[in-house]
Design an enzyme around this catalytic site. Structure first.
Site, PDB file in Angstrom:
ATOM      1  N   ILE A  16      26.217  43.999  65.987  1.00 38.13           N
ATOM      2  CA  ILE A  16      26.302  45.079  66.959  1.00 38.13           C
ATOM      3  C   ILE A  16      26.695  46.407  66.324  1.00 38.13           C
ATOM      4  CG2 ILE A  16      26.748  43.581  68.929  1.00 38.13           C
ATOM      5  CD1 ILE A  16      29.684  44.038  68.619  1.00 38.13           C
ATOM      6  N   ALA A  17      27.148  46.383  65.092  1.00 36.94           N
ATOM      7  CA  ALA A  17      27.515  47.637  64.422  1.00 36.94           C
ATOM      8  C   ALA A  17      27.541  47.402  62.929  1.00 36.94           C
ATOM      9  CB  ALA A  17      28.872  48.147  64.904  1.00 36.94           C
ATOM     10  N   GLY A  19      28.883  49.514  59.202  1.00 32.93           N
ATOM     11  CA  GLY A  19      29.537  50.648  58.576  1.00 32.93           C
ATOM     12  C   GLY A  19      29.511  50.528  57.073  1.00 32.93           C
ATOM     13  N   GLY A  20      30.182  51.477  56.407  1.00 31.65           N
ATOM     14  CA  GLY A  20      30.173  51.461  54.951  1.00 31.65           C
ATOM     15  C   GLY A  20      31.000  50.346  54.361  1.00 31.65           C
ATOM     16  N   MET A  21      31.965  49.789  55.141  1.00 28.73           N
ATOM     17  CA  MET A  21      32.857  48.785  54.597  1.00 28.73           C
ATOM     18  C   MET A  21      32.561  47.399  55.136  1.00 28.73           C
ATOM     19  SD  MET A  21      36.999  48.894  54.969  1.00 28.73           S
ATOM     20  CE  MET A  21      37.913  47.424  55.386  1.00 28.73           C
ATOM     21  N   ALA A  22      32.095  47.323  56.368  1.00 26.22           N
ATOM     22  CA  ALA A  22      31.906  46.015  56.998  1.00 26.22           C
ATOM     23  C   ALA A  22      30.857  46.126  58.093  1.00 26.22           C
ATOM     24  CB  ALA A  22      33.230  45.507  57.575  1.00 26.22           C
ATOM     25  N   VAL A  24      29.936  44.482  62.093  1.00 25.85           N
ATOM     26  CA  VAL A  24      30.591  43.865  63.249  1.00 25.85           C
ATOM     27  C   VAL A  24      29.556  43.050  64.015  1.00 25.85           C
ATOM     28  CG1 VAL A  24      31.918  44.271  65.351  1.00 25.85           C
ATOM     29  CG2 VAL A  24      32.213  45.777  63.385  1.00 25.85           C
ATOM     30  N   LYS A  39      34.542  41.308  62.612  1.00 29.46           N
ATOM     31  CA  LYS A  39      34.252  42.319  61.595  1.00 29.46           C
ATOM     32  C   LYS A  39      34.258  41.634  60.238  1.00 29.46           C
ATOM     33  CE  LYS A  39      35.902  46.832  59.973  1.00 29.46           C
ATOM     34  NZ  LYS A  39      36.916  47.877  60.211  1.00 29.46           N
ATOM     35  N   ASP A 133      41.080  57.714  60.569  1.00 27.70           N
ATOM     36  CA  ASP A 133      39.615  57.830  60.723  1.00 27.70           C
ATOM     37  C   ASP A 133      39.265  58.037  62.192  1.00 27.70           C
ATOM     38  OD1 ASP A 133      37.005  58.002  59.925  1.00 27.70           O
ATOM     39  OD2 ASP A 133      36.662  55.844  59.885  1.00 27.70           O
TER      40      ASP A 133
END
Length: 667
Positions: A16-17, A19-22, A24, A39, A133
């Protein structure tokens, strides 16, 4: 990850999402039978022990927060090298979606959206945690509504306990954040406290009010430079008509001098409540409140300083505006910020010295004479009465008489609404159209001021027209990978449901065959779209038909849509005529349309039995053996011992299999 069972408990569903680190994923807690968000750290990052430890600290820090506007953290674990975090699942959208749809928005609406966010940050700051953040993507808004517990702050992945011993970046001098919301002190020396979160909230408020970010640039480095060297402009510069105290609140929260900002989100929340109350009271200008909120001017009498060595490198993450500031100089993209100068943190100047008071002195006596009665007294009284009357008339005029009531034009067409406003002596201004499920397209959805509110006589009323129901067409997803199809659905504001795998002779494995509903179908935002994903060509297990009739093999192959081909026919003394001697391939799997090659038996080879009557037994035997027969002799009933052949079995001229036995009857 999809379909994997983490820690024997969490069944991973669709992503569902990312990002640069993980990434989700939506998942199911099989033990408690509830939907959660998992996550998962990107593959390879877990190999960095420091990075993994920071991921673990995220769980512990966020789990300490128990607040209705903070996304809850349930669990954290490591499943065979896969580090993951289990969080509360909040179905809905983000504040970024609201900005795209509604910004620029009225100040009251912006503060109502931001109040739960600041409340959550205030709880974090009281607990000694910094979010680090804050951005619209990390504010989740549940589908049930946009008030109360439906607005939640997510991703305390960069949270760090405030400590007097360590005020630097979280790991190895690395600064992680989103460049559009970075406080100047983070760019200058990497130090952060609760006032960095306050700065980011101020930038988000500016974006809600104007629809744009305060600092733009062609690269993250340029944006970071502008945060250090340029103040955030007042929102009223882009949206005229905003109250002066709203500009002051943005200026206070985004002051480049961190000492001029509210000390934490709790103080900012108090200022936000003051501004929200003034808006509810209908105040359009309050110089006293604005002056109280506005940062105090500080003379620029400090020498400039160079960017510290802690900010030598900026790393830009793919697909986002996130940057990291590192202690080494290995990134060529850092030269744009090397050796720049920044204004250091300003400190309030010392108050001006006050001259000492002189001791009072006794006045000298003065000789007086009787004063004549002046005729100016009645004139002064008359002038005072006229002044009071003028002030009253002015107050009546400026406070009430010059205002009129905004007429009700909701539900009218733009033309009809404009005509009604003209009749009331008002001008119609065009606002940003928005979607509505109840108001037809082209009709007035709302006005600013609202119907019944006061407006200056001859002033303007902003008309917001309806775009009708918000609908989106299902995009064509055939031929995409499952991940690409999910991204395409997210861009169209549709929700990925589930995927089903099927065999396909035409679509390669891993690609989408079709969607349900089909491409081109019009749906509401958030409606679910299921995918059918190809497993590739269906394998067919080959059967071994050796020694079995070829006709049966051919019929079976046709039923499986395979091709049977007879490459040769051979004589066989062991395989009956019409049966399979051999096949290629004999085992394994094939796909539809593939060929199986056969060698089919013609049965044993037949040879004509020669004429041996009256031949000597030796000559007859040689002739038969030369043709491949086996010879057996037997005395006839009229045997005389002459050694000649009387007859044979099989008889001369008949066909017999090569290698079979021929009996000679001797006379």
């Amino acid at each position: 990850m999809v379909g994997r069972l983490l820690d024997g408990r969490y069944r991973v569903g669709p992503r569902i999402a990312r990002g640069g680190m993980a990434s989700v994923y939506e998942a199911t807690d099989t033990r408690l039978d509830r939907t959660v968000a998992v996550k998962v750290m990107h593959a390879g990052l877990g190999d960095d022990e420091d990075f993994a430890q920071r991921f673990v600290r995220e769980a512990r820090a966020a789990a300490r927060l128990n607040h209705p506007h903070v996304v809850g953290v349930y669990d954290q674990g490591d499943d065979d090298g896969t580090v993951f975090l289990v969080m509360e699942f909040v179905p809905g959208h983000t504040l970024r979606d609201v900005i795209r749809k509604e910004a620029p928005m009225p100040a009251a609406r912006a503060l109502a959206l931001l109040e739960p966010v600041v409340s959550a940050l205030a709880a974090a700051h009281r607990a000694g945690l910094i979010h680090r953040d804050v951005k619209p993507e990390n504010v989740l808004i549940a589908d049930e509504g946009e008030s109360g517990g439906a607005i939640k702050v997510a991703d305390f992945g960069l949270a760090k306990a405030v400590s007097a011993e360590t005020q630097h970046t979280a790991t190895s001098g690395v600064l992680i954040g989103t460049v559009s919301y970075l406080a100047p002190e983070l760019v200058v020396d990497g130090r952060a406290d609760s006032r960095a979160d306050v700065y980011a909230v101020g930038v988000v408020l500016y974006e809600l009010l104007t629809g744009t970010k305060p600092h733009e640039g062609e690269s993250p480095i340029q944006v970071a430079y502008r945060h250090v060297h340029h103040d955030v402009p007042p929102p009223s510069a882009l949206v005229p008509g905003l109250p002066d105290f709203v500009d002051a609140l943005v200026a206070r929260a985004t002051s480049r001098d961190s000492t001029q900002r509210p000390s934490d989100a709790g103080v900012l929340l108090h200022h936000l409540h003051r501004v929200a109350q003034a808006l509810r009271d209908g105040v359009s200008s309050d110089p006293e409140l604005a002056a109280d909120l506005m940062p105090r001017p500080v003379p620029l009498d400090h020498p400039e300083q160079e960017v510290g060595e802690d900010t030598i490198a900026l790393l830009t993450q793919v697909g986002s505006a996130e940057v990291g500031l590192l202690d080494d100089g290995t990134d060529d993209r850092t030269t744009a910020i090397e050796r720049h100068t920044v204004v250091p943190a300003r400190r309030p100047s010392a108050p001006a010295p006050v001259a000492p008071r002189r001791a009072p002195t006794r006045p000298a006596p003065v000789a007086t004479t009787p004063r004549r009665r002046s005729a100016k007294g009645p004139l002064v009284l008359l002038l005072a009465l006229l002044l009071v009357a003028g002030i009253g008339v002015g107050a009546w005029w400026f406070g009430w008489a010059r205002y009129t009531t905004t007429p009700g034009v909701l539900g009218l067409s733009e033309q009809a609404a404009t005509a009604r406003l003209d009749q009331a002596g008002l001008e119609a201004a065009e606002g940003e159209p928005t979607f509505s499920e109840s108001v037809p397209k082209g009709k007035v959805l709302q006005t600013d001021p609202s119907p019944g509110d006061r407006v200056l006589d001859g002033g303007s009323v902003t008309l917001v027209l309806s775009l009708g129901p918000e609908r989106y067409d299902v995009p064509s997803l055939r031929g995409m990978t499952e991940d690409a199809a999910q991204d395409a659905l997210a861009e169209t504001r549709l929700t990925f449901g589930e995927s089903t795998e099927r065999w396909s002779e035409k679509v390669p494995a891993g690609q989408v065959m079709k969607s349900t509903p089909a491409a081109g179908t019009t749906l509401k935002p958030g409606d679910t779209v299921d995918l059918v994903v190809s497993k590739g060509r269906k394998p067919i297990e080959v059967r071994d038909w050796t020694g079995k009739p070829f006709d049966r093999a051919q019929a079976w192959l046709e039923g499986k849509q395979l091709v049977g081909e007879v490459t040769s026919e051979e004589f066989s003394d062991t395989v009956a005529e019409g049966d399979v001697i051999s096949q290629t391939p004999a085992t394994g799997t094939l796909n539809k349309g593939d060929t199986v090659q056969f060698v089919v038996s013609q049965g044993p080879e037949l040879v004509e039995v020669p004429q041996t009557k009256a031949m000597g037994v030796e000559a007859a035997t040689d002739a038969l053996e030369e043709l491949g027969f086996v010879v057996r002799t037997e005395e006839s009933g009229s045997y005389l011992g002459l050694g000649f052949v009387l007859d044979s079995d099989p008889s001369a001229g008949s066909m017999a299999p090569k290698g079979s036995t021929v009996t000679l009857f001797l006379i």
